[in-house]
Scaffold this motif. Structure first.
Motif, short mmCIF file in Angstrom:
data_model
loop_
_atom_site.label_atom_id
_atom_site.label_comp_id
_atom_site.label_asym_id
_atom_site.label_seq_id
_atom_site.Cartn_x
_atom_site.Cartn_y
_atom_site.Cartn_z
N GLU A 13 0.87 -1.18 0.00
CA GLU A 13 0.00 0.00 0.00
C GLU A 13 0.90 1.23 0.00
O GLU A 13 1.48 1.58 1.03
N MET A 14 1.04 1.87 -1.16
CA MET A 14 1.96 3.00 -1.28
C MET A 14 1.34 4.28 -0.72
O MET A 14 0.98 5.19 -1.46
N GLY A 15 1.25 4.34 0.59
CA GLY A 15 0.72 5.51 1.28
C GLY A 15 1.81 6.20 2.07
O GLY A 15 3.01 5.93 1.91
N ALA A 16 1.39 7.07 2.95
CA ALA A 16 2.31 7.88 3.73
C ALA A 16 3.26 7.05 4.59
O ALA A 16 4.43 7.40 4.76
N GLU A 17 2.77 5.92 5.14
CA GLU A 17 3.64 5.11 6.00
C GLU A 17 4.75 4.43 5.22
O GLU A 17 5.90 4.39 5.68
N ILE A 18 4.45 3.92 4.04
CA ILE A 18 5.51 3.30 3.22
C ILE A 18 6.50 4.36 2.77
O ILE A 18 7.71 4.12 2.75
N VAL A 19 6.02 5.53 2.42
CA VAL A 19 6.92 6.62 2.05
C VAL A 19 7.84 6.96 3.21
O VAL A 19 9.06 7.09 3.03
N ALA A 20 7.31 7.05 4.42
CA ALA A 20 8.13 7.32 5.60
C ALA A 20 9.17 6.22 5.82
O ALA A 20 10.32 6.50 6.16
N TYR A 21 8.77 4.96 5.62
CA TYR A 21 9.68 3.82 5.75
C TYR A 21 10.83 3.96 4.74
O TYR A 21 12.00 3.81 5.10
N LEU A 22 10.49 4.22 3.49
CA LEU A 22 11.51 4.34 2.44
C LEU A 22 12.45 5.51 2.71
O LEU A 22 13.65 5.41 2.43
N GLU A 23 11.93 6.58 3.25
CA GLU A 23 12.77 7.73 3.55
C GLU A 23 13.69 7.48 4.75
O GLU A 23 14.73 8.12 4.87
N ALA A 24 13.35 6.53 5.61
CA ALA A 24 14.12 6.30 6.83
C ALA A 24 15.07 5.11 6.77
O ALA A 24 16.04 5.06 7.53
N ILE A 25 14.82 4.13 5.91
CA ILE A 25 15.56 2.87 5.99
C ILE A 25 17.06 3.02 5.71
O ILE A 25 17.88 2.37 6.36
N ASP A 26 17.44 3.86 4.77
CA ASP A 26 18.87 3.98 4.45
C ASP A 26 19.70 4.36 5.67
O ASP A 26 20.80 3.83 5.86
N ALA A 27 19.18 5.24 6.51
CA ALA A 27 19.90 5.65 7.71
C ALA A 27 20.06 4.49 8.69
O ALA A 27 21.04 4.44 9.45
#
Length: 107
Positions: A13-27
């Motif tokens: 489900e490409m919503g706000a939570e997945i976007v937040a996950y993708l923005e945070a995982i690299d760190a």
């Protein structure tokens, strides 16, 4: 020995939570020397069927891969993925460059 974190994700489900996950995982990966080598992408099927996306993250060894997955930084964002996608995630050790298929016969 190199270790890989493998994810096979479906019904994302490409919503706000997945976007937040993708923005945070690299760190979360950086302290453990992990980085993506496969992150979805177009598949060129040769045999069978495969539903979903394949994700592969490489780490220098199993200890660093395990430490990343259990780290507070990753655990903090993990639910953003698990609440919004189905799939399997596992760690698997790689093999040396001189590995041959028949080597598993003597294991």
């Amino acid at each position: 020995m190199t270790c890989y974190a493998i994810g096979r994700l479906r019904n994302v489900e490409m919503g706000a939570e997945i976007v937040a996950y993708l923005e945070a995982i690299d760190a979360t990966l950086a302290p453990f020397e992990g980085h993506f080598i496969i992150h979805g992408g177009k598949k060129h099927m040769l045999e069978g069927t495969f539903v979903g996306d394949l994700i592969v993250i490489v780490f220098p060894d199993n200890a660093k891969a395990q430490a990343w997955y259990t780290s507070s930084a990753y655990q903090h964002i993990k639910a953003l993925r698990t609440k919004n996608a189905e799939g399997e995630v596992f760690l698997i050790d790689g093999v040396d460059a001189d590995h041959r298929a028949a080597d598993i016969l003597s294991s």
